[in-house]
Design a protein around this motif. Structure first.
Motif, PDB file in Angstrom:
ATOM      1  N   PHE A 127       2.467   2.758  12.058  1.00 36.52           N
ATOM      2  CA  PHE A 127       3.161   1.871  12.808  1.00 36.52           C
ATOM      3  C   PHE A 127       3.835   2.602  13.870  1.00 36.52           C
ATOM      4  N   THR A 128       3.626   2.030  15.102  1.00 30.29           N
ATOM      5  CA  THR A 128       4.178   2.698  16.242  1.00 30.29           C
ATOM      6  C   THR A 128       4.756   1.923  17.350  1.00 30.29           C
ATOM      7  N   ALA A 129       5.643   2.303  18.209  1.00 27.65           N
ATOM      8  CA  ALA A 129       6.256   1.214  19.112  1.00 27.65           C
ATOM      9  C   ALA A 129       6.876   2.308  20.237  1.00 27.65           C
ATOM     10  N   GLY A 130       6.801   1.797  21.386  1.00 35.17           N
ATOM     11  CA  GLY A 130       7.519   2.534  22.542  1.00 35.17           C
ATOM     12  C   GLY A 130       8.325   1.501  23.273  1.00 35.17           C
ATOM     13  N   LYS A 131       9.631   1.845  23.859  1.00 36.81           N
ATOM     14  CA  LYS A 131      10.256   1.142  24.532  1.00 36.81           C
ATOM     15  C   LYS A 131       9.759   0.316  25.554  1.00 36.81           C
ATOM     16  N   GLU A 224      10.425  -4.717  19.477  1.00 36.28           N
ATOM     17  CA  GLU A 224       9.186  -4.512  20.418  1.00 36.28           C
ATOM     18  C   GLU A 224       8.173  -5.593  19.673  1.00 36.28           C
ATOM     19  N   ALA A 225       8.285  -5.871  18.546  1.00 39.50           N
ATOM     20  CA  ALA A 225       7.301  -6.897  17.988  1.00 39.50           C
ATOM     21  C   ALA A 225       7.916  -8.421  18.143  1.00 39.50           C
ATOM     22  N   GLY A 226       8.883  -8.447  18.718  1.00 38.89           N
ATOM     23  CA  GLY A 226       9.478  -9.697  19.101  1.00 38.89           C
ATOM     24  C   GLY A 226      10.515 -10.179  18.404  1.00 38.89           C
TER      25      GLY A 226
END
Length: 262
Positions: A127-131, A224-226
């Motif tokens: 799993f990855t996320a960026g601002k 970031e996924a809401g």
């Protein structure tokens, strides 16, 4: 930080964390080198090796950033750019051969998240996320669930190592949640619990007495996924190091706060 730079860092972190996952997989069937660092808190040779390897790799990505890593942390106050690392979240699971194990890495600027990665190498899920860039699992965009009623919600929680000191509160909350939700799960990795909220597999997650490295990447994934991440008792924004965390799909936030009220 520009979105282009954030995207570059997100990919660099993903590659570093995926590489570290190979050590976890290699050690999975090997004899466990386990010792106690608390009454029920374990550390393995794998934790130490993965942490060291990540620090070396991430220092090459962003040399000016400091480190806050579980096995070598000398402080918990965040200042400036900081890599926040949990090399093996779910060490007890790992020691017992239960594959709900992950590595969590996040980059924060003070209390502001920049990028995060939660990799479960034994499950094949990264799993990855960026601002401002969204959240992903194995490169595919993920979103929180749309569940809006507690009785339809699958909720995750965890129990801290300081369980004796907090047992009354834990049991009181658990009693309410068992009665008012569709089900409770306690897999044993807060970082992966948060990633599963981001992916819509869990509808909410709550826990107390967590450390910054347990939640830093997962909190960004949820946002970031809401979804929504906050504190409870009292209700408010969540800051790394707060005693209680509540992460939901957003629609369930107010109902969950009501269930977790004093």
């Amino acid at each position: 930080m520009s979105k282009t730079e954030t995207a570059r860092l997100m990919e660099a972190v993903r590659q570093a964390v995926l590489a570290s996952g190979e050590r976890i997989k290699a050690d999975w069937d090997a004899p466990r080198d386990v010792r106690l660092k608390g009454r029920i808190d374990l550390v393995t040779a794998t934790d130490l090796a993965v942490e060291e390897g990540l620090k070396e790799a991430l220092a090459r990505v962003l040399p000016e950033a400091a480190f806050l890593a579980e096995e070598t942390a000398a402080r918990t106050v965040l200042s400036g750019l900081t890599w926040i690392i949990d090399p093996v979240d779910g060490t007890t699971n790992f020691a017992h051969g239960f594959p709900f194990v992950c590595t969590s890495v996040a980059l924060y600027d003070g209390q502001e998240p920049v990028v995060g990665c939660v990799n479960a190498p034994l499950l094949g899920q990264c799993f990855t996320a960026g601002k401002g860039l969204g959240a992903y699992c194995n490169g595919e965009s993920i979103r929180v669930s749309r569940t809006d009623r507690p009785e339809a919600a699958l909720v995750a929680t965890g129990f801290p190592y300081a369980i004796r000191e907090n047992l009354d509160e834990i049991m009181a909350d658990l009693r309410v949640m068992l009665a008012e939700t569709q089900g409770i799960r306690r897999p044993g990795s807060a970082a992966l619990d948060l990633a599963y909220v981001a992916a819509g597999r869990f509808d909410a997650f709550y826990e107390l007495a967590l450390n910054p490295w347990d939640v830093a990447a997962g909190a960004l994934l949820v946002a970031e996924a809401g979804g929504r991440v906050g504190s409870y008792r009292p209700d408010g924004p969540y800051c790394l190091g707060d005693f209680r965390i509540l992460a939901t799909n957003g629609a369930l936030h107010a109902p969950m706060l009501a269930l977790l009220a004093d």
